[in-house]
Scaffold this active site. Structure first.
Site, PDB file in Angstrom:
ATOM      1  N   SER A  37      -1.073  -0.846  -4.373  1.00  0.00           N
ATOM      2  CA  SER A  37      -2.318  -0.081  -4.335  1.00  0.00           C
ATOM      3  C   SER A  37      -2.033   1.266  -3.698  1.00  0.00           C
ATOM      4  O   SER A  37      -1.388   1.332  -2.645  1.00  0.00           O
ATOM      5  CB  SER A  37      -3.375  -0.852  -3.526  1.00  0.00           C
ATOM      6  N   LYS A  92       0.864  -1.174   0.000  1.00  0.00           N
ATOM      7  CA  LYS A  92       0.000   0.000   0.000  1.00  0.00           C
ATOM      8  C   LYS A  92       0.898   1.220   0.000  1.00  0.00           C
ATOM      9  O   LYS A  92       1.770   1.366   0.856  1.00  0.00           O
ATOM     10  CB  LYS A  92      -0.911   0.021   1.235  1.00  0.00           C
TER      11      LYS A  92
END
Length: 357
Positions: free
Chosen positions: A229, A159
């Site tokens: 992401s 992330k």
């Protein structure tokens, strides 16, 4: 160590009912949870606040069981966007480090390690500094998971931050340039730099093969195990490494393949066929619209749709293809696969449970 994986459905980003029930049933020990990987029902773009909302709700929830300090140490990675038939859910990852015996004959079982980078300055995103720091964090997570062979790493979930308007204004005030002056495009640069960092960490690329000039340019340079992401809810990178280790025990193990395009079901079918009798516990994948605008000789319009972003359409396509094979829409499919698999394709990994008896 022994890794336990439990999936729970969610009715909203803050819904903890199913998670609480599984804890009450004894399926999840909150003191052993090291990470939560989630799919939330936002748009997956810059203004998807369901990701941060879910992280905050999860952190508050675990605080009531293990305290605020321990809850803050859990790695929370939320991927926005459950287009098509993808079902919103959390994948709870627990690690038990005592009372476990290694498997016989050098067999390997699922091992998971977590790590994070330092916070990044706006001008570092999408550039060599991010590549280098992510590579370091991936290696740290591998060591924590007792994974010594790069070939045993099957999925690296990262992330990463994106550039906000405030970030760009702050950088401009200091007289420095950011990689791109567009918040949405910055997501791709951050994802791409993170993926290249993972590729270097596991030896897919050497450290001199990926730099500023390669991010979102050199599409022939990619990782077959990275899934990244981007979101506005953090200013550093969270890293979860999944793989197999002889130092791990339990019935779970992992495998991975690479989809060549958004409708390539072959890698998942081959993994299932290679493990007869094994139960599919979770599927993890990346989705991308082919940048050429063509899939297997036929034109697609995902890149030219002004109403629905192409990453959202790609998630729906890949989610439908993979869910149809395993018969379960509660799988993890993340969009935006810059340097994650070949252009238009992406990594796909499976957590299996060995057959008993």
């Amino acid at each position: 160590m022994r890794i336990d994986i439990v999936r729970v459905p969610i009715a909203s980003p803050s819904d903890m009912k199913a998670l609480k029930l599984r804890m009450e049933e004894g399926a999840i020990d909150p003191s052993k949870v090291i990470a939560v990987l989630g799919k939330t029902e936002g748009n997956g773009c810059v203004n998807d606040f369901t990701r941060g909302y879910a992280v905050d709700a999860l952190r508050r929830f675990f605080s009531t069981y293990v305290g605020a300090e321990a809850a803050a140490c859990i790695s929370y990675i939320m991927s926005g966007g459950t287009e098509g038939i993808l079902s919103p859910h959390f994948t709870i990852i627990s690690r038990v480090e005592e009372g476990n015996q290694p498997l016989p004959g050098g067999m390997k079982a699922l091992a998971v390690g977590v790590a994070h980078t330092r916070p990044f300055l706006p001008e570092e995103l999408g550039r060599g500094s991010q590549i280098e720091e992510v590579s370091r964090a991936v290696k740290e997570a591998m060591a924590q998971a007792c994974i010594t062979d790069n070939s045993d790493v099957h999925f690296v979930q990262i992330k990463c931050p994106l550039l906000t308007d405030a970030d760009m204004a702050e950088a401009a005030a200091r007289g420095v340039e950011v990689v791109v002056n567009d918040t949405y495009k910055s997501m791709g640069y951050s994802r791409g730099a993170s993926a290249l960092g993972a590729a270097i960490a596991v030896g897919e690329l050497s450290s001199d093969q990926a730099g500023d000039e390669d991010v979102c340019v050199s599409w022939d340079k990619f990782s077959s195990i990275a899934s990244t992401s981007a979101g506005s809810e953090l200013d550093y990178c969270e890293v979860i490494v999944f793989g197999n280790s002889a130092r791990a025990s339990g019935e779970l193990f992992m495998s991975h393949g690479v989809m060549k395009d958004a409708i390539d079901a072959k890698p998942l079918l081959e993994m299932i066929a290679a493990n007869p009798g094994a139960e599919v516990v979770q599927v993890l994948a990346k989705a991308e619209a082919d940048p050429t605008g063509v899939v297997r000789g036929h034109r697609h319009t995902m890149l030219n749709d002004s109403d629905i972003n192409h990453t959202r359409q790609a998630r729906a396509v890949v989610g439908g293809v993979l869910a149809s094979i395993v018969g379960d829409p509660m799988i993890y499919v993340s969009g935006g696969a810059e340097h994650q698999g070949p252009a238009g394709g992406g990594p796909v990994a499976v957590i299996f449970k060995r057959p008993t008896g």
